[in-house]
Design a protein around this motif. Structure first.
Motif, PDB file in Angstrom:
ATOM      1  N   ILE A 177      40.409  77.537   4.715  1.00  0.00           N
ATOM      2  CA  ILE A 177      40.557  76.404   3.801  1.00  0.00           C
ATOM      3  C   ILE A 177      39.341  76.322   2.894  1.00  0.00           C
ATOM      4  O   ILE A 177      38.308  76.935   3.153  1.00  0.00           O
ATOM      5  N   THR A 178      39.461  75.563   1.816  1.00  0.00           N
ATOM      6  CA  THR A 178      38.352  75.399   0.873  1.00  0.00           C
ATOM      7  C   THR A 178      37.466  74.235   1.290  1.00  0.00           C
ATOM      8  O   THR A 178      37.883  73.354   2.047  1.00  0.00           O
ATOM      9  N   VAL A 179      36.267  74.226   0.758  1.00  0.00           N
ATOM     10  CA  VAL A 179      35.329  73.141   1.039  1.00  0.00           C
ATOM     11  C   VAL A 179      35.910  71.798   0.611  1.00  0.00           C
ATOM     12  O   VAL A 179      35.735  70.785   1.281  1.00  0.00           O
ATOM     13  N   SER A 180      36.623  71.785  -0.522  1.00  0.00           N
ATOM     14  CA  SER A 180      37.160  70.517  -1.039  1.00  0.00           C
ATOM     15  C   SER A 180      38.139  69.861  -0.080  1.00  0.00           C
ATOM     16  O   SER A 180      38.325  68.643  -0.115  1.00  0.00           O
ATOM     17  N   GLU A 181      38.778  70.633   0.790  1.00  0.00           N
ATOM     18  CA  GLU A 181      39.745  70.073   1.726  1.00  0.00           C
ATOM     19  C   GLU A 181      39.086  69.260   2.833  1.00  0.00           C
ATOM     20  O   GLU A 181      39.765  68.556   3.571  1.00  0.00           O
ATOM     21  N   PHE A 182      37.762  69.357   2.936  1.00  0.00           N
ATOM     22  CA  PHE A 182      37.047  68.546   3.923  1.00  0.00           C
ATOM     23  C   PHE A 182      36.649  67.187   3.353  1.00  0.00           C
ATOM     24  O   PHE A 182      36.104  66.360   4.071  1.00  0.00           O
ATOM     25  N   ARG A 183      36.909  66.979   2.064  1.00  0.00           N
ATOM     26  CA  ARG A 183      36.514  65.719   1.440  1.00  0.00           C
ATOM     27  C   ARG A 183      37.197  64.551   2.132  1.00  0.00           C
ATOM     28  O   ARG A 183      38.394  64.523   2.304  1.00  0.00           O
ATOM     29  N   GLY A 184      36.388  63.576   2.531  1.00  0.00           N
ATOM     30  CA  GLY A 184      36.909  62.422   3.240  1.00  0.00           C
ATOM     31  C   GLY A 184      37.069  62.635   4.726  1.00  0.00           C
ATOM     32  O   GLY A 184      37.387  61.692   5.449  1.00  0.00           O
ATOM     33  N   LEU A 185      36.844  63.875   5.181  1.00  0.00           N
ATOM     34  CA  LEU A 185      37.023  64.188   6.598  1.00  0.00           C
ATOM     35  C   LEU A 185      35.728  64.561   7.296  1.00  0.00           C
ATOM     36  O   LEU A 185      35.548  64.266   8.477  1.00  0.00           O
ATOM     37  N   ALA A 186      34.829  65.221   6.593  1.00  0.00           N
ATOM     38  CA  ALA A 186      33.614  65.720   7.244  1.00  0.00           C
ATOM     39  C   ALA A 186      32.488  65.861   6.232  1.00  0.00           C
ATOM     40  O   ALA A 186      32.718  65.955   5.022  1.00  0.00           O
ATOM     41  N   ARG A 187      31.265  65.856   6.760  1.00  0.00           N
ATOM     42  CA  ARG A 187      30.078  66.143   5.966  1.00  0.00           C
ATOM     43  C   ARG A 187      29.607  67.548   6.336  1.00  0.00           C
ATOM     44  O   ARG A 187      29.251  67.801   7.468  1.00  0.00           O
ATOM     45  N   LEU A 188      29.622  68.434   5.373  1.00  0.00           N
ATOM     46  CA  LEU A 188      29.244  69.817   5.648  1.00  0.00           C
ATOM     47  C   LEU A 188      27.761  70.035   5.408  1.00  0.00           C
ATOM     48  O   LEU A 188      27.224  69.635   4.376  1.00  0.00           O
TER      49      LEU A 188
ATOM     50  N   GLU B  52      29.936  62.555  15.821  1.00  0.00           N
ATOM     51  CA  GLU B  52      30.361  61.171  15.563  1.00  0.00           C
ATOM     52  C   GLU B  52      30.200  60.800  14.098  1.00  0.00           C
ATOM     53  O   GLU B  52      30.899  59.919  13.589  1.00  0.00           O
ATOM     54  N   ARG B  53      29.297  61.470  13.398  1.00  0.00           N
ATOM     55  CA  ARG B  53      29.047  61.204  11.986  1.00  0.00           C
ATOM     56  C   ARG B  53      29.765  62.201  11.070  1.00  0.00           C
ATOM     57  O   ARG B  53      29.507  62.258   9.877  1.00  0.00           O
ATOM     58  N   GLY B  54      30.642  62.974  11.656  1.00  0.00           N
ATOM     59  CA  GLY B  54      31.472  63.876  10.863  1.00  0.00           C
ATOM     60  C   GLY B  54      30.744  65.087  10.320  1.00  0.00           C
ATOM     61  O   GLY B  54      31.207  65.706   9.357  1.00  0.00           O
TER      62      GLY B  54
ATOM     63  N   LEU C 148      22.985  73.567   1.352  1.00  0.00           N
ATOM     64  CA  LEU C 148      23.265  72.261   0.768  1.00  0.00           C
ATOM     65  C   LEU C 148      23.852  71.343   1.820  1.00  0.00           C
ATOM     66  O   LEU C 148      24.426  71.781   2.807  1.00  0.00           O
ATOM     67  N   SER C 149      23.720  70.064   1.577  1.00  0.00           N
ATOM     68  CA  SER C 149      24.345  69.075   2.443  1.00  0.00           C
ATOM     69  C   SER C 149      25.263  68.220   1.583  1.00  0.00           C
ATOM     70  O   SER C 149      24.865  67.765   0.523  1.00  0.00           O
ATOM     71  N   LEU C 150      26.487  68.006   2.017  1.00  0.00           N
ATOM     72  CA  LEU C 150      27.455  67.259   1.227  1.00  0.00           C
ATOM     73  C   LEU C 150      27.698  65.874   1.798  1.00  0.00           C
ATOM     74  O   LEU C 150      27.716  65.684   3.006  1.00  0.00           O
ATOM     75  N   GLN C 151      27.887  64.916   0.887  1.00  0.00           N
ATOM     76  CA  GLN C 151      28.313  63.597   1.308  1.00  0.00           C
ATOM     77  C   GLN C 151      29.791  63.652   1.653  1.00  0.00           C
ATOM     78  O   GLN C 151      30.494  64.609   1.334  1.00  0.00           O
TER      79      GLN C 151
END
Length: 220
Positions: A89-100, A126-128, A176-179
Motif C-alpha cells: 500500500i502507499t503511504v497516503s493510505e495510512f492517513r488518519g490511521l497511523a503516524r509513520l 497506542e499513539r498509532g 521523516l516523521s508524519l503527523q
C-alpha cells in the motif's frame, strides 16, 4: 500577486511619463518652475515600483516554498510500503490511521533504533506510531523478537510496530516523521526520539482521535 504586477506596471508607466515631462521641462526655460514637482512625482513612481516589485518577489518566494513543500509531501505520500508478502500500500493510505516514523541509515543504525524502541513499544502502538526502516547500505537488518510465552503480547506489538518494509527502495531517501493527517511533522539526523513521541503524541483511541494532531507540540 496580480495586483502587485498591476501596481508595478502603473508606477512604471507613470515614471516613463514623468521622465518625458521632465526632459521637456528641462529643455524649455519657461517650464523650469515645474521641474521640482515633476521630479518629486518621478521619485514617487520609482519608489512605488520598487516597493511593489519587492512585495511581489517576497510573495513569489513564499509561494515557491509552499509549492516545494506540497510537492515533497505528495511525493512522499505516493511511496509504497509492503505490509506482508501479498499486500503493498502507499503511504497516503495510512492517513488518519497511523503516524509513520521513517528511518534511513545503515543496517546498524536501524537495528539500534529497533532496540531503543523496545521500552516504548506499547505506548507507541497506542499513539498509532509505525516504524518504516529504510537501509541505505542495502543490508536489511534482521530483527530479533523474544518468543517466550511471558512476552507473547509485547512481541506481537513489536512485530506490528516494525512490520512495514519500503517497496521500490530507490525512491526512499529521507528520515521523516508524519503527523496523523499526512503532513510532515519533523525531520532530523539522529535516532528517533521514541520518548518524545510517547510524551507528546496523543492517543489514537476515543472521540478526540486525530482532531488535535499537529497541535500537540514539536518533536525535536
Amino acid at each position: 500577486m496580480f495586483f502587485y504586477l498591476a501596481f508595478i506596471a502603473q508606477a512604471s508607466l507613470g515614471g516613463l511619463i514623468a521622465i518625458t515631462q521632465l526632459n521637456g521641462a528641462l529643455a524649455n526655460p519657461l517650464r523650469v518652475g515645474v521641474v521640482t514637482d515633476i521630479a518629486k512625482g518621478l521619485g514617487i513612481d520609482i519608489g512605488a515600483a520598487a516597493l511593489f516589485a519587492f512585495l511581489y518577489y517576497r510573495e513569489n518566494k513564499i509561494k515557491n516554498a509552499q509549492m516545494a513543500k506540497l510537492s515533497r509531501v505528495e511525493n512522499l505520500s505516493n511511496l509504497k510500503l509492503r505490509v506482508d508478502e501479498r499486500k503493498i500500500i502507499t503511504v497516503s493510505e495510512f492517513r488518519g490511521l497511523a503516524r509513520l516514523v521513517i528511518l534511513a541509515g545503515p543496517s546498524s543504525f536501524i537495528k539500534e533504533a529497533f532496540e531503543l524502541s523496545e521500552t516504548f513499544t506499547e505506548q507507541l502502538i497506542e499513539r498509532g506510531v509505525l516504524a518504516v526502516p529504510f537501509c541505505t547500505n542495502g543490508n536489511t537488518p534482521s530483527f530479533e523478537f523474544d518468543e517466550t510465552e511471558e512476552t507473547k503480547e509485547l512481541t506481537k506489538k513489536r512485530r506490528r510496530l516494525w512490520q512495514l518494509v519500503p517497496d521500490l527502495t530507490p525512491e526512499w531517501s529521507e528520515y521523516l516523521s508524519l503527523q496523523l493527517d499526512g503532513h510532515v511533522r519533523g525531520s532530523g539526523v539522529a535516532y528517533p526520539p521514541w520518548n518524545a513521541f510517547v510524551a507528546q503524541l496523543p492517543l489514537v483511541k476515543g472521540m478526540w482521535s486525530g482532531l488535535l494532531d499537529g497541535m500537540d507540540g514539536r518533536v525535536l
